[in-house]
Design a protein around this motif. Structure first.
Motif, mmCIF file in Angstrom:
data_model
loop_
_atom_site.group_PDB
_atom_site.id
_atom_site.type_symbol
_atom_site.label_atom_id
_atom_site.label_comp_id
_atom_site.label_asym_id
_atom_site.label_seq_id
_atom_site.Cartn_x
_atom_site.Cartn_y
_atom_site.Cartn_z
ATOM 1 N N THR A 1 35.562 40.436 -18.441
ATOM 2 C CA THR A 1 36.597 39.778 -17.645
ATOM 3 C C THR A 1 37.988 40.232 -18.075
ATOM 4 O OG1 THR A 1 35.248 37.913 -18.340
ATOM 5 C CG2 THR A 1 36.648 37.589 -16.452
ATOM 6 N N SER B 1 39.141 34.206 -19.131
ATOM 7 C CA SER B 1 37.978 35.064 -19.317
ATOM 8 C C SER B 1 36.712 34.251 -19.570
ATOM 9 C CB SER B 1 38.177 36.006 -20.510
ATOM 10 O OG SER B 1 39.317 36.778 -20.320
ATOM 11 N N VAL C 1 30.624 40.519 -12.628
ATOM 12 C CA VAL C 1 31.630 40.640 -13.690
ATOM 13 C C VAL C 1 31.310 41.857 -14.565
ATOM 14 C CG1 VAL C 1 32.634 39.497 -15.691
ATOM 15 C CG2 VAL C 1 31.956 38.152 -13.694
#
Lengths: 308, 532
Positions: free
Chosen positions: B40, B80, B479
């Protein structure tokens, strides 16, 4: 004479363990057959093959005239099974389990169910998780004995029962015999087998090593003799079939191969018998003779220890 | 002091038994945290993109109720990891609780603890050792997670706050399990009770977090998972909040020891009651037995799913309250107005409901194996019951049980969203359809357990592993930039997004067809293998 169970040359391996190594077994219709052997000899494996739960690697198995692997469900309606380890569903009562197993077998003798509950002194309202080992076994026994079937397969059915209940169990099996029901009784309790069974098979390391009536098997073993003679014995030590001979003056103790009994007795009476005690072989001795090889010999390591 | 004698031995025994399980769990958590942080962070190299993403997430009721609120929209660490904050705390809680039950009630139920208690073993030794093992596991897990997050480039203080708030959730639920293990006689029930508390904790924080006007935000503070979120790792690092779970643990352990003093070994608090001496007329088939064995858990799950459905539908009606920022308004427009965003929320939530229902399906199908290993299948298969009949009885419970759960949740969400939107007649059938399309993927995963049971019975718990892999692919596949072919492996990804989305019948047929083929193969392989 027809046979309820015929097994020949049965092999079964689990990985590298050879559980059954060419096992032969024949159980005649209407007999109570003892299946005798220590833990791990292959009794339960044989029974599981007979029930179609395991498939043998090689060999022929016939159960009630059918193939237990292919016709499992059909054949099972004609037999009842008591496992060695009875596990019950924790939240079902004993009574519910007895009814369920009975119905799945195709019916239950209601009168007999009540009678067996009374005789085994079993409370059918307790939940599965609260029963002791013995009581779980009673649940399975009542379910099996109350079923209207031709064949009973019992795998060490008394291992958790107290002596009183064991007696009740013996009476029940005696009654089954009188009704000409076939029973395969696996056990390591010799007195039980001795008291109940018409014929016996002894299993060792996945093979049946002896089979026959108790009388047949006794021929294969030794009678223990104690005699007090009028004179010191003569020439006994040279006779075939004499073991563990112990002579003290006029007293003789020995073990005699049952087949050689006559010759030994003749020799003894030649010296004049004053008193005689002869003990027939017990099944224990028979059994131990077959298994003495398996008991680790402790003495053999001692000399080595002494050297060090 | 005598009450604790033998604790050390039991700790060593537990560590010996779990010497593979515990390290695997720890590695999975540490890798997931570090991996997802790294992935992330690369995504949000630009601070503007970071804030945008955070604002969009905070504006989406679906994401807020699922994962929680982002407290500092400019914090790289928090943005994140926000998907792993509450969700990860839930899973660490599950681990912490499961370990305690495993080393207390499971041992007691099996009779193994009795064997040990006959030696020198204090009354509290089992519970103490289980708490030590469970506590040490989650604390080590938390510390290693913190180190791995620092290794990914996040700041040290925030990383430790993150790791420790995970550990705190594990400790809270170790405490919960300490109590549930005393209440019931069966480990299954103890685990079930712990799971219910976990579920309630997750839902409570979802209610608090998604409160649009802030009036019910306090509800989050009723939840151990809420406490973990309120540590606010990377967004202020409120260390003092960590004291709350510690106090909670102390209270629960005190309660558990009080319960131990009052009961016998092996017994629960609820004394066993006698049951019927005769079986009901209907208890005459393997199916009737399977229903008897599964119905208790199905009732409990059904009730939970009804509540979950009602809750989801209710949150859906508040979504316009979230739409305050410009970027959110833009998103709403893109999704087709308020109904569009409500539908998008409901579709996401129904996907989650489907995942949860899958857990029931796996558990019900795994019953096959536990019945077999507990030697309870053997006496049944020695009667007139064929293998196929016996297998079918449990497979039907898995397939129909998940069907009931998912429809109950669909009905609940349809009624509550319809009631608040003023169109029950329209919303109920829409939500029932949205629920029903989840079933093929759920059945496929249950069918994987069935084929494992037939083909490789020792690996049957691999069903949970596959489930976990599918979950991770679904949550993090994009992701991590996994190739589409890998993402496509998860059956859940092929479920049509309803309500509101396009319904296409092809994936539904494929999923159902594969599930049927796997189930049939499971039957065929089970009929050929040894039982026991």
């Amino acid at each position: 004479m027809t046979s309820a169970i015929v097994v020949s040359g049965l092999h079964k391996s689990y990985g590298s363990t050879h559980a059954l190594d060419g096992l032969d077994l024949e159980v005649a219709t209407g007999e109570v057959h003892g299946f005798l052997g220590p833990n791990g000899a292959g009794k339960s494996t044989t029974i599981r093959v007979l029930l179609g739960l395991l498939r043998g690697d090689a060999g022929d198995v016939s159960l009630l005239g059918g193939d237990p692997w292919h016709d499992a469900a059909k054949l099972h309606r004609r037999l009842a099974y008591v496992p060695g380890d009875v596990n019950l569903w924790p939240n079902l009562t004993g009574g519910e389990v007895i009814d369920l197993l009975g119905r799945l077998r195709g019916g239950l003798d209601e009168k007999k169910r009540d009678e067996l509950l009374r005789r085994f002194d079993l409370d059918p309202t307790k939940k599965g998780r609260t029963y002791s080992k013995g009581n779980r076994q009673k649940v399975a026994l009542v379910a099996a004995l109350a079923a209207d079937v031709e064949l009973l397969i019992l795998d060490e059915p008394t291992s958790g029962l107290d002596p009183l209940m064991e007696e009740v169990f013996r009476q029940c099996i005696e009654e089954e015999r009188q009704r000409d029901r076939t029973v395969l009784l696996s056990s390591h309790i010799l007195s039980e087998v001795e008291a109940l069974c018409d014929r016996i098979s002894i299993i060792r390391r996945g093979k049946v090593v002896e089979t026959g009536t108790l009388a047949d098997l006794r021929h294969l073993t030794r009678t223990s003799i104690q005699a007090e003679l009028a004179a010191s014995p003569n020439g006994i030590a040279q006779l075939p079939g004499i073991h563990d001979l112990d002579v003290e003056g006029n007293r003789v103790r020995c073990e005699v191969d049952t087949a050689q009994l006559e010759a030994v007795m003749r020799q003894l009476s030649a010296s004049g018998i004053k008193s005689l005690v002869a003990q027939p072989p017990t099944l224990e001795e028979l059994f131990l003779r077959h298994y003495e090889d398996d008991v680790p010999a402790q003495d053999s390591t001692e000399p080595e220890a002494a050297v060090r | 002091m005598n009450d604790f004698v033998g604790t050390g031995t039991l700790v060593r025994l537990a560590l010996r038994r779990d010497r593979i399980l515990i390290p695997i769990w720890i590695v999975v958590f540490v890798m997931t945290a570090a991996g997802s942080a790294k992935a992330t962070m690369d995504l949000y190299s630009d601070p503007k993109a970071l804030v945008d993403a955070a604002q969009t997430s905070n504006a989406s009721p679906a994401l807020v109720s699922l994962y929680g609120r982002i407290f500092d929209e400019s914090s790289l660490g928090e943005v994140s990891l926000f998907k792993l904050t509450a969700f990860g705390a839930l899973l660490v809680g599950l681990l912490g609780g499961m370990l305690v039950v495993r080393h207390t009630r499971s041992e007691e139920e099996s009779g193994r603890l009795e064997l040990l208690s006959a030696g020198v073993l204090g009354r509290y030794a089992a519970l103490t050792s289980a708490l030590i093992v469970s506590g040490a596991t989650v604390i080590v897990l938390g510390l290693l997670t913190a180190l791995s997050l620092m290794g990914s480039g996040l700041d040290a203080q925030g990383s430790f706050a993150f790791g420790l708030m995970w550990a705190a959730a594990g400790l809270s639920f170790a405490g919960v399990a300490a109590v549930t293990s005393q209440v019931s006689e069966s480990a299954r029930a103890a685990n079930g009770l712990t799971a219910i508390v976990l579920g309630v904790a997750y839902v409570l924080r979802a209610i608090g977090d998604s409160s649009a006007d802030g009036s019910t935000q306090w509800v989050s503070w009723l939840s151990p998972i809420g406490w973990s979120q309120q540590v606010r790792a990377y967004a202020g690092d409120r260390w003092a909040v960590l004291l709350v779970p510690l106090v909670f643990l102390a209270l629960l352990v005190t309660a558990a020891t009080a319960l131990i003093r009052r009961r016998d070994l092996g017994a629960g608090l609820v004394p066993p009651r006698p049951g019927p001496p005769r079986a009901a007329k209907s208890l005459r088939s393997p199916l009737a037995l399977a229903w008897r064995l599964h119905r208790g858990s199905l009732y409990a799950w059904g009730f939970a799913f009804l509540l979950l459905g009602l809750l989801v539908g209710n949150i859906a009606s508040n979504v316009d309250g979230f739409v305050t920022s410009d970027s959110a308004k833009e998103m709403v427009q893109k999704l087709g107005g308020v109904e569009g965003i409500t539908d998008a929320f409901l579709a996401t939530e129904m996907g989650m409901v489907g995942l949860l229902a899958s857990a029931f399906g796996i558990q019900a199908a795994l019953r096959l194996r536990s019945e077999e290993t507990a030697l309870r299948a053997e006496p049944l298969l020695a009667t007139g019951v064929s293998r196929a009949q016996w297998l079918a009885s449990h497979v039907l419970m898995a397939l129909l049980g998940t069907g009931v759960l998912i429809l109950v949740a669909g009905l609940g969400s349809g009624i509550s969203s319809g009631a608040s939107l003023g169109n029950v007649g329209r919303q109920v059938p829409r939500m029932l359809a949205a629920a029903a399309v989840q079933l093929p993927a759920i059945w496929l995963v249950a069918a994987l357990v069935v084929i494992l049971f037939g083909f490789a019975p020792k690996l049957v718990t691999g069903g949970w592993v596959l489930y976990g892999v599918f979950l991770l692919i679904g949550q993090f596949g994009e992701v991590f930039n996994l190739p589409q072919s890998v993402i496509n492996l998860s059956p859940y990804g092929h479920t049509p997004r309803l309500p509101g989305g396009d319904f296409s019948v092809t994936p539904v047929l494929w999923l159902t067809g594969i599930a049927a083929a796997l189930t049939i193969a499971g039957f065929a392989t089970f009929r050929r293998r040894d039982v026991g």
